[in-house]
Scaffold this motif. Sequence first.
Motif, PDB file in Angstrom:
ATOM      1  N   MET A  19       0.851  -1.167   0.000  1.00 18.60           N
ATOM      2  CA  MET A  19       0.000   0.000   0.000  1.00 18.60           C
ATOM      3  C   MET A  19       0.904   1.239   0.000  1.00 18.60           C
ATOM      4  O   MET A  19       1.697   1.429   0.912  1.00 18.60           O
ATOM      5  CB  MET A  19      -0.874  -0.036   1.256  1.00 18.60           C
ATOM      6  N   PRO A  20       0.788   2.080  -1.031  1.00 16.48           N
ATOM      7  CA  PRO A  20       1.675   3.246  -1.105  1.00 16.48           C
ATOM      8  C   PRO A  20       1.294   4.317  -0.076  1.00 16.48           C
ATOM      9  O   PRO A  20       0.150   4.732   0.017  1.00 16.48           O
ATOM     10  CB  PRO A  20       1.482   3.766  -2.522  1.00 16.48           C
ATOM     11  N   ALA A  21       2.272   4.744   0.678  1.00 18.67           N
ATOM     12  CA  ALA A  21       2.084   5.804   1.669  1.00 18.67           C
ATOM     13  C   ALA A  21       2.329   7.162   1.018  1.00 18.67           C
ATOM     14  O   ALA A  21       2.951   7.256  -0.042  1.00 18.67           O
ATOM     15  CB  ALA A  21       3.042   5.598   2.824  1.00 18.67           C
ATOM     16  N   VAL A  22       1.826   8.198   1.673  1.00 15.97           N
ATOM     17  CA  VAL A  22       1.984   9.559   1.179  1.00 15.97           C
ATOM     18  C   VAL A  22       2.476  10.434   2.326  1.00 15.97           C
ATOM     19  O   VAL A  22       1.911  10.425   3.415  1.00 15.97           O
ATOM     20  CB  VAL A  22       0.644  10.119   0.645  1.00 15.97           C
ATOM     21  N   ASN A  23       3.526  11.188   2.066  1.00 13.46           N
ATOM     22  CA  ASN A  23       3.998  12.191   3.010  1.00 13.46           C
ATOM     23  C   ASN A  23       3.567  13.554   2.496  1.00 13.46           C
ATOM     24  O   ASN A  23       3.616  13.812   1.284  1.00 13.46           O
ATOM     25  CB  ASN A  23       5.520  12.135   3.139  1.00 13.46           C
ATOM     26  N   PHE A  24       3.135  14.408   3.409  1.00 13.12           N
ATOM     27  CA  PHE A  24       2.730  15.743   3.001  1.00 13.12           C
ATOM     28  C   PHE A  24       3.111  16.748   4.077  1.00 13.12           C
ATOM     29  O   PHE A  24       3.283  16.407   5.245  1.00 13.12           O
ATOM     30  CB  PHE A  24       1.236  15.804   2.656  1.00 13.12           C
ATOM     31  N   THR A  25       3.283  17.985   3.641  1.00  9.45           N
ATOM     32  CA  THR A  25       3.673  19.057   4.549  1.00  9.45           C
ATOM     33  C   THR A  25       2.474  19.963   4.782  1.00  9.45           C
ATOM     34  O   THR A  25       1.780  20.346   3.842  1.00  9.45           O
ATOM     35  CB  THR A  25       4.835  19.876   3.953  1.00  9.45           C
ATOM     36  N   VAL A  26       2.259  20.271   6.043  1.00  5.35           N
ATOM     37  CA  VAL A  26       1.191  21.174   6.456  1.00  5.35           C
ATOM     38  C   VAL A  26       1.858  22.439   6.988  1.00  5.35           C
ATOM     39  O   VAL A  26       2.703  22.364   7.876  1.00  5.35           O
ATOM     40  CB  VAL A  26       0.332  20.530   7.567  1.00  5.35           C
ATOM     41  N   ARG A  27       1.500  23.590   6.415  1.00  2.45           N
ATOM     42  CA  ARG A  27       2.007  24.863   6.925  1.00  2.45           C
ATOM     43  C   ARG A  27       0.836  25.593   7.583  1.00  2.45           C
ATOM     44  O   ARG A  27      -0.147  25.933   6.933  1.00  2.45           O
ATOM     45  CB  ARG A  27       2.629  25.717   5.828  1.00  2.45           C
ATOM     46  N   TRP A  28       0.961  25.792   8.877  1.00  2.00           N
ATOM     47  CA  TRP A  28      -0.087  26.418   9.679  1.00  2.00           C
ATOM     48  C   TRP A  28      -0.095  27.929   9.461  1.00  2.00           C
ATOM     49  O   TRP A  28       0.861  28.483   8.916  1.00  2.00           O
ATOM     50  CB  TRP A  28       0.130  26.077  11.150  1.00  2.00           C
ATOM     51  N   GLU A  60       5.610  24.501  10.195  1.00  2.00           N
ATOM     52  CA  GLU A  60       5.366  23.379   9.290  1.00  2.00           C
ATOM     53  C   GLU A  60       5.381  22.064  10.042  1.00  2.00           C
ATOM     54  O   GLU A  60       6.117  21.892  11.019  1.00  2.00           O
ATOM     55  CB  GLU A  60       6.394  23.347   8.163  1.00  2.00           C
ATOM     56  N   PHE A  61       4.563  21.150   9.565  1.00  2.00           N
ATOM     57  CA  PHE A  61       4.455  19.821  10.147  1.00  2.00           C
ATOM     58  C   PHE A  61       4.541  18.811   9.017  1.00  2.00           C
ATOM     59  O   PHE A  61       3.835  18.937   8.005  1.00  2.00           O
ATOM     60  CB  PHE A  61       3.121  19.685  10.893  1.00  2.00           C
ATOM     61  N   ASN A  62       5.405  17.822   9.156  1.00  2.00           N
ATOM     62  CA  ASN A  62       5.518  16.752   8.168  1.00  2.00           C
ATOM     63  C   ASN A  62       4.551  15.650   8.554  1.00  2.00           C
ATOM     64  O   ASN A  62       4.698  15.035   9.606  1.00  2.00           O
ATOM     65  CB  ASN A  62       6.953  16.231   8.102  1.00  2.00           C
ATOM     66  N   HIS A 117      -1.821  25.521   4.560  1.00  2.00           N
ATOM     67  CA  HIS A 117      -1.345  25.200   3.211  1.00  2.00           C
ATOM     68  C   HIS A 117      -0.819  23.766   3.206  1.00  2.00           C
ATOM     69  O   HIS A 117      -0.110  23.354   4.123  1.00  2.00           O
ATOM     70  CB  HIS A 117      -0.234  26.156   2.784  1.00  2.00           C
ATOM     71  N   VAL A 118      -1.191  23.023   2.166  1.00  6.09           N
ATOM     72  CA  VAL A 118      -0.805  21.612   2.052  1.00  6.09           C
ATOM     73  C   VAL A 118       0.035  21.417   0.797  1.00  6.09           C
ATOM     74  O   VAL A 118      -0.311  21.927  -0.279  1.00  6.09           O
ATOM     75  CB  VAL A 118      -2.057  20.709   1.953  1.00  6.09           C
ATOM     76  N   SER A 119       1.120  20.678   0.932  1.00  4.69           N
ATOM     77  CA  SER A 119       1.889  20.275  -0.244  1.00  4.69           C
ATOM     78  C   SER A 119       2.342  18.834  -0.040  1.00  4.69           C
ATOM     79  O   SER A 119       2.697  18.428   1.068  1.00  4.69           O
ATOM     80  CB  SER A 119       3.079  21.192  -0.483  1.00  4.69           C
ATOM     81  N   PHE A 120       2.258  18.065  -1.106  1.00  2.00           N
ATOM     82  CA  PHE A 120       2.656  16.663  -1.058  1.00  2.00           C
ATOM     83  C   PHE A 120       4.137  16.555  -1.375  1.00  2.00           C
ATOM     84  O   PHE A 120       4.655  17.235  -2.245  1.00  2.00           O
ATOM     85  CB  PHE A 120       1.825  15.828  -2.020  1.00  2.00           C
ATOM     86  N   VAL A 121       4.804  15.691  -0.637  1.00  4.53           N
ATOM     87  CA  VAL A 121       6.229  15.477  -0.799  1.00  4.53           C
ATOM     88  C   VAL A 121       6.433  14.444  -1.891  1.00  4.53           C
ATOM     89  O   VAL A 121       5.853  13.366  -1.842  1.00  4.53           O
ATOM     90  CB  VAL A 121       6.856  14.996   0.530  1.00  4.53           C
TER      91      VAL A 121
END
Length: 93
Positions: A1-10, A15-17, A86-90
């Motif tokens: 199952m492929p995992a996804v990492n994403f960054t959350v900027r409050w 920022e939170f990984n 703000h959300v961005s996918f790694v």
Amino acid sequence: MPAVNFTVRWPDGQEFNAYSPSTIIHQHLQHDASYPVEEFMQRAETALDAASERVREVKGFSCSSAMDTLSQLRHTARSFNQGEVHVSFVQTP
């Protein structure tokens, strides 16, 4: 199952990984998008609950990492009454 990492900027720039055990997160959050805090949390909760359920379907138990991520997001979100997340996918190689 492929995992996804994403960054959350409050809203304060912190920022939170974050981690999702499933690509289902892409159905709820868009790359390089911003959401009001409340909407972000609704989307994140739905997405991470669904991702954890996918793990349960495959492995027979829920994903504690997804629930840990959700717990951390909830904790931080309580600090903000307004503003955008703000959300961005790694990208992984």
